[in-house]
Design a protein around this motif. Structure first.
Motif, PDB file in Angstrom:
ATOM      1  N   LEU A  93       0.080   6.869  -4.181  1.00  0.00           N
ATOM      2  CA  LEU A  93       0.970   6.213  -3.221  1.00  0.00           C
ATOM      3  C   LEU A  93       0.938   4.711  -3.445  1.00  0.00           C
ATOM      4  CD1 LEU A  93       2.824   6.962  -0.863  1.00  0.00           C
ATOM      5  CD2 LEU A  93       0.908   6.558   0.684  1.00  0.00           C
ATOM      6  N   GLU A  94       2.122   4.136  -3.684  1.00  0.00           N
ATOM      7  CA  GLU A  94       2.240   2.712  -3.963  1.00  0.00           C
ATOM      8  C   GLU A  94       2.691   1.960  -2.715  1.00  0.00           C
ATOM      9  OE1 GLU A  94       4.970   1.786  -7.096  1.00  0.00           O
ATOM     10  OE2 GLU A  94       4.151  -0.240  -7.349  1.00  0.00           O
ATOM     11  N   PHE A  95       1.923   0.922  -2.351  1.00  0.00           N
ATOM     12  CA  PHE A  95       2.221   0.070  -1.199  1.00  0.00           C
ATOM     13  C   PHE A  95       2.827  -1.240  -1.704  1.00  0.00           C
ATOM     14  CE2 PHE A  95      -0.993   3.025   0.005  1.00  0.00           C
ATOM     15  CZ  PHE A  95      -0.891   3.241   1.375  1.00  0.00           C
ATOM     16  N   ASP A  96       3.905  -1.703  -1.057  1.00  0.00           N
ATOM     17  CA  ASP A  96       4.644  -2.856  -1.592  1.00  0.00           C
ATOM     18  C   ASP A  96       4.159  -4.205  -1.078  1.00  0.00           C
ATOM     19  OD1 ASP A  96       5.564  -2.995   1.002  1.00  0.00           O
ATOM     20  OD2 ASP A  96       7.669  -2.567   0.511  1.00  0.00           O
ATOM     21  N   PHE A 155      -1.267  -4.086   2.476  1.00  0.00           N
ATOM     22  CA  PHE A 155      -1.813  -3.806   1.154  1.00  0.00           C
ATOM     23  C   PHE A 155      -0.726  -3.809   0.087  1.00  0.00           C
ATOM     24  CE2 PHE A 155      -3.288  -0.834  -2.179  1.00  0.00           C
ATOM     25  CZ  PHE A 155      -4.372  -1.583  -2.616  1.00  0.00           C
ATOM     26  N   PHE A 156      -1.062  -4.396  -1.070  1.00  0.00           N
ATOM     27  CA  PHE A 156      -0.159  -4.447  -2.216  1.00  0.00           C
ATOM     28  C   PHE A 156      -0.889  -3.812  -3.390  1.00  0.00           C
ATOM     29  CE2 PHE A 156       2.280  -7.410  -5.333  1.00  0.00           C
ATOM     30  CZ  PHE A 156       3.189  -6.395  -5.595  1.00  0.00           C
ATOM     31  N   GLY A 157      -0.526  -2.575  -3.711  1.00  0.00           N
ATOM     32  CA  GLY A 157      -1.198  -1.854  -4.782  1.00  0.00           C
ATOM     33  C   GLY A 157      -1.009  -0.364  -4.631  1.00  0.00           C
ATOM     34  N   VAL A 158      -1.886   0.410  -5.256  1.00  0.00           N
ATOM     35  CA  VAL A 158      -1.773   1.866  -5.279  1.00  0.00           C
ATOM     36  C   VAL A 158      -3.089   2.493  -4.814  1.00  0.00           C
ATOM     37  CG1 VAL A 158      -1.087   3.855  -6.667  1.00  0.00           C
ATOM     38  CG2 VAL A 158      -0.290   1.570  -7.300  1.00  0.00           C
ATOM     39  N   ILE A 159      -2.979   3.542  -3.993  1.00  0.00           N
ATOM     40  CA  ILE A 159      -4.154   4.259  -3.489  1.00  0.00           C
ATOM     41  C   ILE A 159      -4.013   5.732  -3.844  1.00  0.00           C
ATOM     42  CG2 ILE A 159      -5.506   4.898  -1.448  1.00  0.00           C
ATOM     43  CD1 ILE A 159      -4.514   2.382  -0.087  1.00  0.00           C
ATOM     44  N   ASP A 160      -5.131   6.369  -4.177  1.00  0.00           N
ATOM     45  CA  ASP A 160      -5.113   7.786  -4.523  1.00  0.00           C
ATOM     46  C   ASP A 160      -6.425   8.438  -4.123  1.00  0.00           C
ATOM     47  OD1 ASP A 160      -3.972  10.087  -5.486  1.00  0.00           O
ATOM     48  OD2 ASP A 160      -4.345   9.660  -7.598  1.00  0.00           O
ATOM     49  N   GLU A 161      -6.367   9.739  -3.824  1.00  0.00           N
ATOM     50  CA  GLU A 161      -7.556  10.568  -3.616  1.00  0.00           C
ATOM     51  C   GLU A 161      -8.552   9.928  -2.642  1.00  0.00           C
ATOM     52  OE1 GLU A 161      -8.009  13.695  -4.966  1.00  0.00           O
ATOM     53  OE2 GLU A 161      -5.973  13.500  -5.752  1.00  0.00           O
ATOM     54  N   ALA A 162      -8.158   9.770  -1.387  1.00  0.00           N
ATOM     55  CA  ALA A 162      -9.010   9.111  -0.390  1.00  0.00           C
ATOM     56  C   ALA A 162      -9.703  10.147   0.485  1.00  0.00           C
ATOM     57  CB  ALA A 162      -8.180   8.167   0.474  1.00  0.00           C
ATOM     58  N   ASN A 182      -3.095  14.495   9.370  1.00  0.00           N
ATOM     59  CA  ASN A 182      -1.866  14.215   8.637  1.00  0.00           C
ATOM     60  C   ASN A 182      -1.330  12.861   9.081  1.00  0.00           C
ATOM     61  OD1 ASN A 182      -1.969  16.653   7.308  1.00  0.00           O
ATOM     62  ND2 ASN A 182      -0.530  17.672   8.672  1.00  0.00           N
ATOM     63  N   GLY A 183      -0.878  12.053   8.116  1.00  0.00           N
ATOM     64  CA  GLY A 183      -0.413  10.710   8.422  1.00  0.00           C
ATOM     65  C   GLY A 183       1.095  10.605   8.390  1.00  0.00           C
ATOM     66  N   THR A 184       1.613   9.525   8.955  1.00  0.00           N
ATOM     67  CA  THR A 184       3.037   9.220   8.923  1.00  0.00           C
ATOM     68  C   THR A 184       3.264   8.070   7.952  1.00  0.00           C
ATOM     69  OG1 THR A 184       3.365   9.926  11.206  1.00  0.00           O
ATOM     70  CG2 THR A 184       5.050   8.497  10.253  1.00  0.00           C
ATOM     71  N   LEU A 185       4.139   8.281   6.971  1.00  0.00           N
ATOM     72  CA  LEU A 185       4.483   7.256   5.991  1.00  0.00           C
ATOM     73  C   LEU A 185       5.531   6.331   6.594  1.00  0.00           C
ATOM     74  CD1 LEU A 185       4.792   9.680   2.955  1.00  0.00           C
ATOM     75  CD2 LEU A 185       2.949   8.030   3.297  1.00  0.00           C
ATOM     76  N   ASN A 186       5.230   5.050   6.622  1.00  0.00           N
ATOM     77  CA  ASN A 186       6.127   4.067   7.196  1.00  0.00           C
ATOM     78  C   ASN A 186       6.510   3.019   6.158  1.00  0.00           C
ATOM     79  OD1 ASN A 186       5.867   4.637  10.354  1.00  0.00           O
ATOM     80  ND2 ASN A 186       3.835   4.781   9.461  1.00  0.00           N
ATOM     81  N   GLY A 187       7.795   2.769   6.004  1.00  0.00           N
ATOM     82  CA  GLY A 187       8.272   1.699   5.125  1.00  0.00           C
ATOM     83  C   GLY A 187       8.462   2.103   3.683  1.00  0.00           C
ATOM     84  N   PHE A 188       8.037   3.305   3.289  1.00  0.00           N
ATOM     85  CA  PHE A 188       8.139   3.721   1.895  1.00  0.00           C
ATOM     86  C   PHE A 188       9.575   4.160   1.575  1.00  0.00           C
ATOM     87  CE2 PHE A 188       3.713   4.265   3.018  1.00  0.00           C
ATOM     88  CZ  PHE A 188       3.056   3.737   1.943  1.00  0.00           C
TER      89      PHE A 188
END
Length: 258
Positions: free
Chosen positions: A63-66, A190-197, A251-257
């Motif tokens: 998941l990439e955050f802008d 956050f500006f970057g990418v997150i995975d497998e948390a 479960n989370g809610t994706l906002n702004g993507f």
């Protein structure tokens, strides 16, 4: 007699020997079924199990955050004692909040710069413990495996399975975590990418566990190493507004993507 074992899509993955002298189950799995995330778990059933290489194993998506308006929120996870945080992360900038408590403002994790990662913990209205861990110089655009674990009054941070330092913590109050990215602190998204948390209300991050999870940079499924996680997000979504927690609880809610 040898029985052939098949997986759902019909690809033959191995055999089980019978009648006295046989074949180890699942041997050769990754030769016939490369790049499958499920292969890591299945291969552990083999008596000749070894950790997969990068070409054999894939985490899937991330998941990439802008750095502007992207964040994930979910039902708060509360901690009052030991915990483990495990995630893969790629920075496009430093100084942005990776994870936070946005309602009580008593929990933040972020890289202050390329050589320091800060964890702030404290109850509402109480001066937080500001733990600053010195780490080897990080660069933008590079994947890092980050683990933080609290054991009693000590907190340890590992970067790429190397323990950077152990710092003391005084706060014994309950704190919460309910957001990936720092949308609760303007200008710190956050500006970057997150995975497998993975988040766990235990001290699951032993040195051996961290080494296994880093797997020489190739990675491993966190749930295969740390049992019964509190939450585990694989960040494999490519559409919609839901970030799935493998435990089904957060479960989370994706906002702004986009």
């Amino acid at each position: 007699m040898q029985n052939i074992i098949q997986i759902a899509n019909g690809i033959l993955i191995g055999g089980v020997g019978g009648g006295g002298g046989g074949v180890d189950p699942f041997v050769g799995l990754l030769d016939a079924y490369p790049g499958a995330a499920a292969a890591y778990s299945v291969r552990q059933l083999s008596s000749t199990y070894t950790a997969p290489t990068a070409s054999e194993f894939s985490f899937g998506n991330a998941l990439e955050f802008d750095g502007s308006d992207d964040y994930v929120d979910f039902t708060p996870i509360s901690f009052s004692g030991d915990f483990t945080i495990s995630t893969w992360i790629k920075f496009d900038d430093f100084g942005d909040v990776i994870m936070a408590s946005t309602s009580t403002l008593n929990f933040y994790l972020f890289p202050e710069n390329s050589t320091a990662i800060r964890l702030s913990i404290g109850a509402t209205g109480v001066a937080p413990d500001r733990l600053v861990f010195t780490v080897p110089t990080m660069t933008t655009g590079t994947w890092y495996y980050l683990t933080i674990s609290r054991i009693s009054n000590s907190v340890r941070l590992y970067l790429n399975s190397i323990e950077s330092s152990t710092l003391a913590i005084t706060s014994s109050n309950t704190f919460t975590f309910n957001s990936w990215s720092g949308y609760g602190a303007a200008g710190f998204e956050f500006f970057g990418v997150i995975d497998e948390a993975l988040i766990s209300n235990t001290t699951g991050a032993t040195q051996q566990n961290v080494t296994d999870l880093y797997n020489s940079g190739n990675g491993a499924l966190a749930s295969d190493v740390i049992a019964s996680p509190t939450a585990y997000w694989r960040f494999n979504e490519t559409s919609g507004t839901t970030l799935t927690d493998e435990t089904g609880n957060y479960n989370g809610t994706l906002n702004g993507f986009t």
